[in-house]
Design an enzyme around this catalytic site. Structure first.
Site, mmCIF file in Angstrom:
data_model
loop_
_atom_site.group_PDB
_atom_site.id
_atom_site.type_symbol
_atom_site.label_atom_id
_atom_site.label_comp_id
_atom_site.label_asym_id
_atom_site.label_seq_id
_atom_site.Cartn_x
_atom_site.Cartn_y
_atom_site.Cartn_z
ATOM 1 N N LYS A 156 -52.293 13.475 -69.998
ATOM 2 C CA LYS A 156 -51.850 14.305 -69.617
ATOM 3 C C LYS A 156 -51.321 16.047 -70.451
ATOM 4 C CE LYS A 156 -47.994 11.157 -71.225
ATOM 5 N NZ LYS A 156 -47.599 10.024 -71.023
ATOM 6 N N TYR A 173 -40.791 33.784 -97.038
ATOM 7 C CA TYR A 173 -39.373 34.338 -96.289
ATOM 8 C C TYR A 173 -38.346 33.820 -97.158
ATOM 9 C CZ TYR A 173 -41.080 36.766 -91.886
ATOM 10 O OH TYR A 173 -41.869 37.399 -91.058
ATOM 11 N N ARG A 196 -36.272 5.676 -66.659
ATOM 12 C CA ARG A 196 -36.637 7.280 -66.463
ATOM 13 C C ARG A 196 -37.705 7.321 -65.126
ATOM 14 N NH1 ARG A 196 -41.738 8.730 -71.076
ATOM 15 N NH2 ARG A 196 -42.925 8.108 -70.078
ATOM 16 N N MET A 223 -44.930 31.980 -89.091
ATOM 17 C CA MET A 223 -45.250 32.386 -88.063
ATOM 18 C C MET A 223 -46.668 31.634 -87.367
ATOM 19 S SD MET A 223 -44.801 34.621 -84.531
ATOM 20 C CE MET A 223 -43.276 34.824 -84.735
HETATM 21 C C1 LIG Z 1 -48.186 8.828 -71.420
HETATM 22 C C2 LIG Z 1 -47.776 7.717 -70.955
HETATM 23 C C3 LIG Z 1 -48.980 6.773 -71.316
HETATM 24 C C4 LIG Z 1 -49.620 6.890 -72.327
HETATM 25 O O1 LIG Z 1 -48.854 6.843 -73.749
HETATM 26 P P1 LIG Z 1 -48.956 5.921 -75.312
HETATM 27 O O2 LIG Z 1 -47.466 5.840 -75.652
HETATM 28 O O3 LIG Z 1 -49.353 8.166 -75.491
HETATM 29 O O4 LIG Z 1 -49.836 5.341 -75.069
HETATM 30 C C5 LIG Z 1 -48.516 5.060 -70.314
HETATM 31 N N1 LIG Z 1 -48.515 5.567 -69.124
HETATM 32 C C6 LIG Z 1 -47.401 6.107 -68.320
HETATM 33 C C7 LIG Z 1 -46.040 6.176 -67.974
HETATM 34 C C8 LIG Z 1 -47.055 7.295 -69.637
HETATM 35 O O5 LIG Z 1 -46.429 8.834 -69.676
#
Ligand SMILES: *Cc1c(COP(=O)(O)O)cnc(C)c1O
Length: 348
Positions: free
Chosen positions: A38, A248, A132, A296
Site C-alpha cells: 500500500k 530561513y 481500528r 522546501m
Molecule cells: C500495513 C499493514 C500490514 C503491514 O504492516 P507492517 O507493520 O508495515 O509490517 C499488515 N497488515 C495490515 C492489515 C496492514 O494494514
C-alpha cells in the site's frame, strides 16, 4: 518527449529487498509470506516492488484501496492474490466486482453489500483488540460471516513492536476464531508480529516495513538490510564567514569561517524540517551535518575541510531507518511513505 533527469534520486537495492523478504519468510516457518505494498509500496513504487517480489516467489499482496489495486492488476496472474484492505464502499462495488483483486470486508455493511452483489471470494478483517478496522471479535463473528466464501480471515496486531499483554491476547482471540470460522487461510502477523515467533504466523504473514529496511523489533536487527538510500545533488558550494547565518530565520550562526554545500532536497521531498540541525549526509564515509533550517527544496550541509565536494556532486542522505527515526522523531513508516514524487527511483 524530453527525458528529464532529476537532481535527486532514491537508490534502491533489489538484493536487499529480496533478502529481507526471504528472511521474513523463514521466520514464519511453513507459512506463506505476502507483502504489504500500500501507499505505493511504502514510497518505493508498488509496481516495481511487486514485480521484484513476484520474481522471488511472493504470491500475496495487500493495498489499501481500489485505485492502488487498479495499477497492479496487470501483475495479478493465476496463483497471485491482491487484497484491498479497506474493503468495498458503495462507490467501489462495480470496480471491485470486475477486478482481479479481492476486498477485505471490514464492516457489516460491506459484508451485506458483497453478499447482495453475489461477489464471490473475499477476505475478512476481524478486530481482536486494536479497534481500528474489522468486525469486533466478541460480536458473534461466525454468524455474521455465514455463507461467505472466505479466502483469508485476518486480524491485525496493535502493539507487536513492543512487549506487552495485548499481542498474546490478540493471538489467543484469533486462534479461537480459527476454530469457529471457515476460511481457506488465516493471517495475523505484520513485520513486527513475524519477529515474535512462528506462533503468530498462521498460514500467511503480511510484512510491510521490514521488507523496505525497517527494523520493527530487536530480533530483526542485523538481518534486515537497508533498501532505500536517498541522494541529492549539490547545487552550490559557498563560503560562509564567521558570524554569518544560514537559511530561513537565521537559526544557525557560523562559529567560524565555513564551507557549505546547498543540496537539491527539502521538506517537499519528505526531508522534513525536523531534520534541521539533526540530519546528515555522507560522502565517501565522511559525515556532513545539516546546518540551518530545511527549506522546501533545499538543504545546507557543512563541508568545511572537504575541498573535493563540489557543485553537481551527489551526496548520500543518512537514512538508515532506525537512526533517521531517532534523529528526526519521525517513525520509520513516515520516513519512507513521505518520500516525494520528485525523486528519480533507481533500482540496482
Ligand atoms: C500495513 C499493514 C500490514 C503491514 O504492516 P507492517 O507493520 O508495515 O509490517 C499488515 N497488515 C495490515 C492489515 C496492514 O494494514
Amino acid at each position: 518527449m524530453t527525458e528529464f533527469s532529476a537532481p535527486l534520486r532514491l537508490r534502491m537495492d533489489e538484493g536487499a529487498l529480496l533478502s529481507n523478504w526471504r528472511w521474513l519468510k523463514r521466520q514464519g516457518g511453513d507459512a506463506a509470506c505476502g507483502a504489504a505494498i500500500k501507499a505505493d509500496g511504502y514510497g518505493l513504487g508498488a509496481v516495481e516492488v511487486m514485480r521484484r517480489l513476484l520474481g522471488a516467489g511472493c504470491r500475496d499482496f495487500f493495498v489499501s484501496n481500489w485505485a492502488e489495486a487498479a495499477v497492479l492488476e496487470p501483475l495479478v496472474t493465476e496463483g497471485v492474490s491482491l487484497s484491498v484492505l479497506h474493503g468495498v464502499r458503495e462507490e467501489d462495488l462495480a470496480v471491485a466486482l470486475a477486478s482481479r483483486a479481492r476486498p477485505v470486508l471490514c464492516t457489516e455493511w460491506q459484508i451485506a453489500r458483497w453478499r447482495h452483489a453475489g461477489g464471490g471470494p473475499c477476505d475478512v478483517m476481524v478486530d481482536t483488540g486494536m479497534n481500528r478496522l474489522g468486525l469486533d471479535w466478541r460480536g458473534d463473528v461466525p454468524a455474521r460471516l455465514a455463507g461467505l466464501e472466505i479466502a483469508t480471515l485476518m486480524s491485525h496486531l496493535a502493539c507487536a513492536d513492543e512487549d506487552g499483554p495485548l499481542s498474546p491476547a490478540q493471538l489467543e482471540r484469533f486462534s479461537a476464531l480459527r476454530g469457529q470460522v471457515k476460511a481457506a487461510r488465516y493471517s495475523l502477523a505484520n513485520s513486527a508480529g513475524i519477529c515474535m515467533g512462528a506462533d503468530y504466523a498462521f498460514d500467511m504473514t503480511r510484512p510491510g516495513i521490514a521488507l523496505y529496511g525497517g527494523v520493527p523489533r530487536r530480533e530483526a536487527a542485523g538481518h534486515i538490510r537497508q533498501v532505500v538510500v536517498p541522494e541529492a545533488q549539490v547545487l552550490q558550494r559557498r563560503r560562509v564567514r564567521a558570524g554569518d547565518t544560514i537559511g530561513y530565520n537565521a537559526t544557525y550562526r557560523a562559529p567560524k569561517d565555513m564551507q557549505i554545500a546547498v543540496l537539491n532536497l527539502g521538506y517537499a521531498d519528505g526531508y522534513l524540517r525536523c531534520f534541521s540541525g539533526r540530519g546528515s549526509m555522507s560522502a565517501g564515509g565522511r559525515h556532513l551535518p545539516v546546518v540551518g533550517r530545511i527549506s522546501m527544496d533545499l538543504t545546507a550541509v557543512d563541508v568545511s575541510g572537504l575541498p573535493d565536494i563540489s557543485e553537481e556532486d551527489w551526496l548520500e542522505v543518512d537514512y538508515k531507518l532506525v537512526d533517521a527515526a531517532a534523529a528526526s522523531g519521525l517513525s520509520q513508516y513516515e520516513l519512507l511513505t513521505g518520500l516525494g514524487a520528485r525523486f528519480d527511483r533507481v533500482w540496482r
